[in-house]
Design an enzyme around this catalytic site. Structure first.
Site, PDB file in Angstrom:
ATOM      1  N   ASP A 190       0.853  -1.189   0.000  1.00  0.00           N
ATOM      2  CA  ASP A 190       0.000   0.000   0.000  1.00  0.00           C
ATOM      3  C   ASP A 190       0.886   1.235   0.000  1.00  0.00           C
ATOM      4  O   ASP A 190       2.117   1.125   0.015  1.00  0.00           O
ATOM      5  CB  ASP A 190      -0.989  -0.016   1.186  1.00  0.00           C
ATOM      6  CG  ASP A 190      -2.332   0.562   0.752  1.00  0.00           C
ATOM      7  OD1 ASP A 190      -2.350   1.720   0.286  1.00  0.00           O
ATOM      8  OD2 ASP A 190      -3.352  -0.140   0.835  1.00  0.00           O
ATOM      9  N   HIS A 264      -2.338   3.303  -4.917  1.00  0.00           N
ATOM     10  CA  HIS A 264      -1.824   2.819  -3.631  1.00  0.00           C
ATOM     11  C   HIS A 264      -0.361   2.370  -3.761  1.00  0.00           C
ATOM     12  O   HIS A 264       0.013   1.319  -3.254  1.00  0.00           O
ATOM     13  CB  HIS A 264      -2.705   1.675  -3.104  1.00  0.00           C
ATOM     14  CG  HIS A 264      -4.037   2.154  -2.604  1.00  0.00           C
ATOM     15  ND1 HIS A 264      -4.197   2.797  -1.402  1.00  0.00           N
ATOM     16  CD2 HIS A 264      -5.278   2.094  -3.156  1.00  0.00           C
ATOM     17  CE1 HIS A 264      -5.482   3.106  -1.230  1.00  0.00           C
ATOM     18  NE2 HIS A 264      -6.164   2.697  -2.281  1.00  0.00           N
ATOM     19  N   GLU A 327      -9.471   2.861  -5.843  1.00  0.00           N
ATOM     20  CA  GLU A 327      -9.107   4.212  -5.428  1.00  0.00           C
ATOM     21  C   GLU A 327      -7.894   4.738  -6.201  1.00  0.00           C
ATOM     22  O   GLU A 327      -6.835   4.978  -5.629  1.00  0.00           O
ATOM     23  CB  GLU A 327      -8.830   4.228  -3.922  1.00  0.00           C
ATOM     24  CG  GLU A 327     -10.077   3.847  -3.118  1.00  0.00           C
ATOM     25  CD  GLU A 327      -9.848   3.838  -1.610  1.00  0.00           C
ATOM     26  OE1 GLU A 327     -10.762   4.236  -0.889  1.00  0.00           O
ATOM     27  OE2 GLU A 327      -8.759   3.412  -1.167  1.00  0.00           O
ATOM     28  N   TYR A 418     -16.859  -4.603   6.560  1.00  0.00           N
ATOM     29  CA  TYR A 418     -15.643  -3.838   6.870  1.00  0.00           C
ATOM     30  C   TYR A 418     -15.422  -3.844   8.387  1.00  0.00           C
ATOM     31  O   TYR A 418     -15.958  -3.008   9.119  1.00  0.00           O
ATOM     32  CB  TYR A 418     -15.735  -2.422   6.289  1.00  0.00           C
ATOM     33  CG  TYR A 418     -15.105  -2.368   4.911  1.00  0.00           C
ATOM     34  CD1 TYR A 418     -15.417  -3.350   3.968  1.00  0.00           C
ATOM     35  CD2 TYR A 418     -14.194  -1.391   4.562  1.00  0.00           C
ATOM     36  CE1 TYR A 418     -14.823  -3.337   2.713  1.00  0.00           C
ATOM     37  CE2 TYR A 418     -13.599  -1.367   3.302  1.00  0.00           C
ATOM     38  CZ  TYR A 418     -13.920  -2.352   2.384  1.00  0.00           C
ATOM     39  OH  TYR A 418     -13.332  -2.345   1.147  1.00  0.00           O
TER      40      TYR A 418
HETATM   41  C1  ACM Z   1     -10.950  -0.486  -0.405  1.00  0.00           C
HETATM   42  O1  ACM Z   1     -11.538  -0.492   0.695  1.00  0.00           O
HETATM   43  N1  ACM Z   1     -10.254   0.567  -0.793  1.00  0.00           N
HETATM   44  C2  ACM Z   1     -11.001  -1.635  -1.286  1.00  0.00           C
END
Ligand code: ACM
Length: 608
Positions: A190, A264, A327, A418
């Site tokens: 990341d 990322h 993202e 999540y």
């Molecule tokens: C993510 O939560 N950016 C996949």
């Protein structure tokens, strides 16, 4: 006569149904079919495991691994026929579905059959059935026929934001195995850190794996950010990653590595700025959020990524490689003459199509090497590549679209999966989390098969996954606290048919036993709110309250006078009758103290 007989039957069958789900057969995830028999089998130091063939032998070894961890001794393993033994039969696989098993316990012995993965799961169920009383280990007579509802039952761990040692990963894999979770998605890269040794690019581990400082508090707590001034990071050597792959495989878990692209990637660009869009120099950032720095779409970038993926494929033998894709701000490509030229030369419409083209090149490379690509649902933007599997995280919409297009999907929506979100509505009562509120029942009640899909389209939903992002998770204790008990609920989402799921029975019958055992095995978890039932006793004009803690054999201390609850206050003894209040509102405050003397948060309930 007949009527009396019927009543007795109802009472008996009621109590049997209850017994099936109470402490003596509280298996998580709930098996497809469990019939209780009469009697029990006692396991002693002299009990043998009978395992015919190499596969059964391996599972026998795993039975002993978990058995030793729990009870401090191992059982003998033999290849022949013995009486009073635990027989593992991997030779009858053709009769049973993949990962399915039959487990039969009588007074005379225990038999588990299925293909090796199924027998391994039969062993996990058996381990959950064992009762200790004094120094006796007994297993109640049962007949179980079990199989998973979904093929992919996953948990993702982000080690990019915070690094976790091999020992901690193994600890999590052990719990995953006991929950019959079978995919470990390892988010290895990341912006804030690269975690895998790549021999061809040593700067990934000398530079990209480390950051000088990390913000303290939540993202919005201090502006400008306050940094801790501590260097942090780490990486896994290829040998360590192989060790994890092997350890997971022994537990029927496939490891899916994730190498993020094209976004990322700030940590990589810090070491190899020539792969960026000329916006460097870069540093490995110590703050969270979506970063603008992304790879340029040039040949050296593809060479780098293919080299990296070649080493990755040599470590991870599974079919799937995750390439991120989420993202990706397109500002740098918009402002780069080079990226615009690539768009032009390849007859692409815009930056979204450029991303799709980028992912498509990587997919071809993976496919050529016999692997399949998984990406987050942004890979739908600009067109999904030919064979990609979509991991739907921004709700279910991406997953629905992909399934309608005939692509395989893993459902992982932020709304239900999540587990970096807080476990209480008032985040201030909880350790720092990224935000949001994801309680246990919302995880539990998730159904990953959207009703808008036809039955044929639903077949493309391979399964479900919870995601453990670690921006705000820096310690092993916190990691376990965020994962459990929600990953226990995840297990039933993946394994148990929706029609057989029931939060009340999960939380009151199966979860308490699992948590008590989890605690014994040294795993941290959040002590959940108790189940509270409030009823009006109209005859006396007062309320009755019952409190059922969700950790077996816990104690509850409470107040109803508005003051703090602690171990100096009332010890709950089965029910509370409120005083006459003359209409004045009261609040129940309580704490739960577990068998290992862990103390919960203080919880409050308004007694309206
Ligand atoms: C993510 O939560 N950016 C996949």
């Amino acid at each position: 006569m007949k009527r009396i007989y019927l009543v007795i039957c109802l009472v008996l069958s009621g109590s049997i149904a209850f017994a099936q789900q109470t402490n003596d057969a509280a298996i998580v995830p709930k098996p497809a079919l469990l019939e209780k028999g009469i009697g029990s089998f006692t396991i002693s130091k002299h009990t043998n495991i009978v395992a015919k063939g190499a596969e059964a032998m391996k599972v026998a070894g795993m039975l002993n691994y978990f058995f030793q961890k729990k009870y401090g001794f191992t059982l003998g393993i033999n290849n022949g026929v013995a009486t009073g033994a635990i027989t593992l039969n991997t030779l009858s696989a053709e009769k049973l579905p993949h990962e399915g098993y039959e487990l039969n316990v009588t007074n005379n012995g225990i038999k588990i059959s299925g293909e090796p993965g199924g027998v391994f799961y039969g062993v996990q169920s058996l381990l959950q059935l064992i009762h200790v009383s004094g120094n006796q280990l007994s297993v109640p007579a049962v007949n179980i026929k079990d199989q998973p509802n979904l093929a992919y039952r996953g948990l993702m761990l982000d080690v990019g934001r915070h690094f976790f040692e091999v020992g901690e990963i193994k600890k999590i894999l052990d719990v995953m195995a006991s929950l019959k979770l079978n995919r470990f998605h390892w988010h290895l890269t990341d912006d804030q850190g690269w975690r895998l040794e790549i021999k061809k690019y040593p700067k990934l581990t000398t530079i990209s794996a480390w950051r000088d400082s990390t913000i303290i508090g939540g993202y919005g707590d201090f502006k400008p950010f306050i940094y801790d001034g501590k260097r942090s990071g780490g990486f896994y050597t290829q040998d360590q990653a192989r060790e994890i792959v092997k350890y997971a495989a022994e537990r029927n878990i496939e490891v899916i590595p994730e190498i993020e692209m094209p976004g990322h990637s700030t940590a990589v660009l810090t070491a190899y700025p020539e792969l960026g869009n000329g916006t460097g120099p870069y540093t490995v950032p110590g703050y969270w959020g979506v970063h603008n720095t992304i790879y340029n779409p040039g040949e050296p970038t593809f060479k780098f990524l293919e080299d990296v993926l070649t080493e990755v494929m040599a470590i991870f033998p599974g079919k799937y490689i995750h390439i991120g894709g989420d993202e990706v701000p397109k500002d740098e490509w918009k402002n780069s003459a080079f990226a615009q030229q690539v768009i032009h030369d390849n007859h692409l419409k815009d930056e979204n199509e450029l991303q799709s083209w980028f992912i498509g090149r990587i997919e071809k490379f993976l496919n050529k090497n016999g692997r399949n690509l998984i990406g987050w649902d942004e890979i739908l933007e600009g067109g999904l590549t030919a064979n990609a599997t979509v991991m739907s995280w921004r709700g279910e919409e991406g997953g629905i679209q992909a399934a309608q297009q005939g692509h395989n999907v893993i459902m992982s929506p932020g709304s239900n999966m999540y587990v970096d979100h807080a476990q209480a509505k008032d985040g201030k009562t909880e350790p720092l989390a990224i935000g949001g509120f994801l309680p246990l029942d919302v995880v539990y009640n998730y159904n990953p098969l959207p009703a808008v899909l036809t039955p044929d389209q639903q077949k493309h939903i391979s399964g479900v996954q919870a995601n453990m992002w670690t921006e705000y998770v820096a310690t092993n204790n916190k990691l376990e606290y965020m994962l459990f008990p929600r990953a226990i609920a995840l297990a039933e989402v993946g394994w148990t048919k929706p029609a057989d799921k029931d939060y009340e029975s999960f939380s009151k019958n199966r979860l308490p036993v699992f948590l008590k055992n989890l605690e014994k095995s040294g795993v941290n978890y959040r002590i959940p709110e108790a189940d509270i039932k409030i009823s009006d006793d109209t005859q006396i004009g007062r309320k009755k309250i019952t409190i059922t803690p969700l950790v077996a054999d816990s104690k509850v201390y409470y107040t109803i006078d508005g003051h703090k609850a602690d171990n100096t206050t009332n010890l709950y003894d089965g029910s509370i009758t409120t005083p006459f209040t003359n209409g004045r509102p009261l609040t129940l405050k309580y704490i739960i103290v577990t068998p290992a003397n862990r103390v919960s948060n203080e919880f409050s309930v308004d007694l309206k």
